[in-house]
Design a protein around this motif. Structure first.
Motif, PDB file in Angstrom:
ATOM      1  N   ALA A  14       0.826  -1.214   0.000  1.00  0.00           N
ATOM      2  CA  ALA A  14       0.000   0.000   0.000  1.00  0.00           C
ATOM      3  C   ALA A  14       0.856   1.258   0.000  1.00  0.00           C
ATOM      4  CB  ALA A  14      -0.923  -0.016   1.217  1.00  0.00           C
ATOM      5  N   THR A  15       1.998   1.207   0.675  1.00  0.00           N
ATOM      6  CA  THR A  15       2.896   2.361   0.698  1.00  0.00           C
ATOM      7  C   THR A  15       3.435   2.668  -0.690  1.00  0.00           C
ATOM      8  OG1 THR A  15       3.534   1.854   2.977  1.00  0.00           O
ATOM      9  CG2 THR A  15       5.002   3.297   1.707  1.00  0.00           C
ATOM     10  N   ILE A  16       3.811   1.632  -1.419  1.00  0.00           N
ATOM     11  CA  ILE A  16       4.347   1.824  -2.775  1.00  0.00           C
ATOM     12  C   ILE A  16       3.284   2.414  -3.699  1.00  0.00           C
ATOM     13  CG2 ILE A  16       5.195   0.591  -4.805  1.00  0.00           C
ATOM     14  CD1 ILE A  16       6.625  -1.295  -2.880  1.00  0.00           C
ATOM     15  N   LEU A  17       2.071   1.893  -3.634  1.00  0.00           N
ATOM     16  CA  LEU A  17       0.996   2.426  -4.465  1.00  0.00           C
ATOM     17  C   LEU A  17       0.651   3.866  -4.077  1.00  0.00           C
ATOM     18  CD1 LEU A  17      -1.359  -0.705  -4.624  1.00  0.00           C
ATOM     19  CD2 LEU A  17       0.372   0.035  -6.285  1.00  0.00           C
TER      20      LEU A  17
ATOM     21  N   LEU B 242       0.938   9.818  -4.947  1.00  0.00           N
ATOM     22  CA  LEU B 242       1.402  11.088  -4.383  1.00  0.00           C
ATOM     23  C   LEU B 242       2.281  11.849  -5.368  1.00  0.00           C
ATOM     24  CD1 LEU B 242       1.644  13.003  -1.945  1.00  0.00           C
ATOM     25  CD2 LEU B 242       3.606  11.630  -1.180  1.00  0.00           C
ATOM     26  N   PHE B 243       3.225  11.161  -5.994  1.00  0.00           N
ATOM     27  CA  PHE B 243       4.111  11.825  -6.950  1.00  0.00           C
ATOM     28  C   PHE B 243       3.345  12.282  -8.188  1.00  0.00           C
ATOM     29  CE2 PHE B 243       7.547  10.409  -4.372  1.00  0.00           C
ATOM     30  CZ  PHE B 243       8.658  11.146  -4.748  1.00  0.00           C
ATOM     31  N   SER B 244       2.342  11.517  -8.588  1.00  0.00           N
ATOM     32  CA  SER B 244       1.525  11.929  -9.722  1.00  0.00           C
ATOM     33  C   SER B 244       0.767  13.212  -9.411  1.00  0.00           C
ATOM     34  CB  SER B 244       0.543  10.813 -10.085  1.00  0.00           C
ATOM     35  OG  SER B 244      -0.278  11.196 -11.159  1.00  0.00           O
ATOM     36  N   CYS B 245       0.296  13.344  -8.179  1.00  0.00           N
ATOM     37  CA  CYS B 245      -0.430  14.551  -7.776  1.00  0.00           C
ATOM     38  C   CYS B 245       0.513  15.741  -7.620  1.00  0.00           C
ATOM     39  CB  CYS B 245      -1.177  14.283  -6.473  1.00  0.00           C
ATOM     40  SG  CYS B 245      -2.128  15.683  -5.849  1.00  0.00           S
TER      41      CYS B 245
ATOM     42  N   PRO C  20      13.199   0.067  -1.111  1.00  0.00           N
ATOM     43  CA  PRO C  20      13.529   1.384  -1.698  1.00  0.00           C
ATOM     44  C   PRO C  20      13.506   1.397  -3.216  1.00  0.00           C
ATOM     45  CG  PRO C  20      15.052   0.855   0.075  1.00  0.00           C
ATOM     46  CD  PRO C  20      14.259  -0.380  -0.196  1.00  0.00           C
ATOM     47  N   ILE C  21      13.872   0.292  -3.853  1.00  0.00           N
ATOM     48  CA  ILE C  21      13.861   0.244  -5.314  1.00  0.00           C
ATOM     49  C   ILE C  21      12.430   0.275  -5.840  1.00  0.00           C
ATOM     50  CG2 ILE C  21      14.400  -1.193  -7.314  1.00  0.00           C
ATOM     51  CD1 ILE C  21      16.930  -2.054  -5.894  1.00  0.00           C
ATOM     52  N   TYR C  22      11.548  -0.462  -5.166  1.00  0.00           N
ATOM     53  CA  TYR C  22      10.142  -0.399  -5.564  1.00  0.00           C
ATOM     54  C   TYR C  22       9.569   0.998  -5.332  1.00  0.00           C
ATOM     55  CZ  TYR C  22       9.691  -5.414  -6.383  1.00  0.00           C
ATOM     56  OH  TYR C  22       9.806  -6.674  -6.895  1.00  0.00           O
ATOM     57  N   CYS C  23       9.987   1.659  -4.283  1.00  0.00           N
ATOM     58  CA  CYS C  23       9.553   3.045  -4.048  1.00  0.00           C
ATOM     59  C   CYS C  23      10.080   3.969  -5.149  1.00  0.00           C
ATOM     60  CB  CYS C  23      10.037   3.520  -2.675  1.00  0.00           C
ATOM     61  SG  CYS C  23       9.212   2.736  -1.277  1.00  0.00           S
ATOM     62  N   PHE C  24      11.318   3.715  -5.581  1.00  0.00           N
ATOM     63  CA  PHE C  24      11.883   4.504  -6.680  1.00  0.00           C
ATOM     64  C   PHE C  24      11.079   4.286  -7.955  1.00  0.00           C
ATOM     65  CE2 PHE C  24      14.726   4.481 -10.408  1.00  0.00           C
ATOM     66  CZ  PHE C  24      15.106   5.823 -10.420  1.00  0.00           C
TER      67      PHE C  24
END
Length: 260
Positions: A51-54, A59-62, A111-115
């Motif tokens: 859920a954090t990754i999604l 968030l970055f899209s907004c 962290p890579i998935y977050c990137f």
């Protein structure tokens, strides 16, 4: 100068509408879409991480929705779309490298998935609306702005069609060959979208004086055409009214009969 580095096109301005349709199709042709959440649940520790990754992607899209518009106005719509495709390709490359390696890099998988999620969010924001602005300016400079709605309808059909096809193919590839083959196919699609964008012709009527003059000329021609059409309709209506009046005046009046 920046524009010259992304211009190795073999197409012309008249091909912009076709290339934008192709780019929209490739933007929706993401084979990992039906499998990515399942893959995250298998590789990460908890549903909270998924859920954090999604959430990071959303968030970055907004956050980059407004800056991406400024970038498009300052540097051009084509360059914005180019970096959108490039950033998306970098994001998919990161998760493919993570999947293909079994070394120490797997320690940093979260962290890579977050990137990857941040890249996907930024790329989505840079794509949103920029393609429509380029589509409208392309039609405007050609004097075909009255075709915008039909072109928009065709373009809007590309993404859901590609998404449906990608879901079927991605599910089949994942079941047959594994998630790695699905990621490779998706990376090939995103890299192909870079080539498509590089062949677009930049058009910005607000930023380029020569293009602004051409857009104004096309707009004036459309207005004059509309005025001519209105005048022709008015003259036709007046002619019909005059003919009707003459016909009524020339028609013989029947004599009155006296009542007995």
């Amino acid at each position: 100068m920046l524009r010259s580095y992304v211009s190795f096109r073999v197409f012309s301005l008249s091909d912009n509408v076709f290339l934008l349709n192709v780019f929209s199709f490739l933007h929706g042709l993401i084979f990992t879409s039906p499998l990515f959440v399942l893959h995250l649940q298998q590789t990460l520790n908890s549903t909270t991480d998924v859920a954090t990754i999604l959430s990071i992607q959303a968030l970055f899209s907004c956050l980059f929705e407004f800056p991406s518009g400024l970038i498009a106005d300052l540097f051009g719509r084509k360059i914005t779309l180019f970096f959108s495709a490039l950033i998306r390709t970098i994001g998919f490359s990161s998760i493919l490298i993570l999947h293909e390696t079994d070394t120490w890099i797997r320690v940093y998988q979260f962290p890579i998935y977050c990137f990857y999620a941040s890249c996907e969010g930024v790329a989505s924001a840079m794509y949103s609306g920029t393609d429509l602005a380029l589509l409208y300016d392309t039609l405007l400079i050609q004097g075909k702005q009255d075709q915008f709605k039909s072109c928009l309808a065709t373009k809007s059909l590309m993404w859901p069609t590609a998404s449906a096809i990608a879901s079927f193919i991605g599910g089949t590839l994942g079941y047959t060959y594994g998630i790695g083959s699905v990621m490779k196919a998706t990376l090939f699609v995103t890299a192909s979208s870079i080539v498509v964008v590089a062949n677009l012709t930049e058009v910005n009527c607000e930023r380029n004086p020569s293009e602004q003059q051409a857009c104004s000329l096309a707009s004036n021609q459309q207005v004059h055409s509309n005025h001519a059409h209105v005048n022709a309709c008015d003259e036709s209506s007046e002619l019909m009214l005059t003919t009707a009046n003459n016909h009524s005046a020339s028609r013989p009046v029947p004599p009155r009969t006296s009542e007995s």
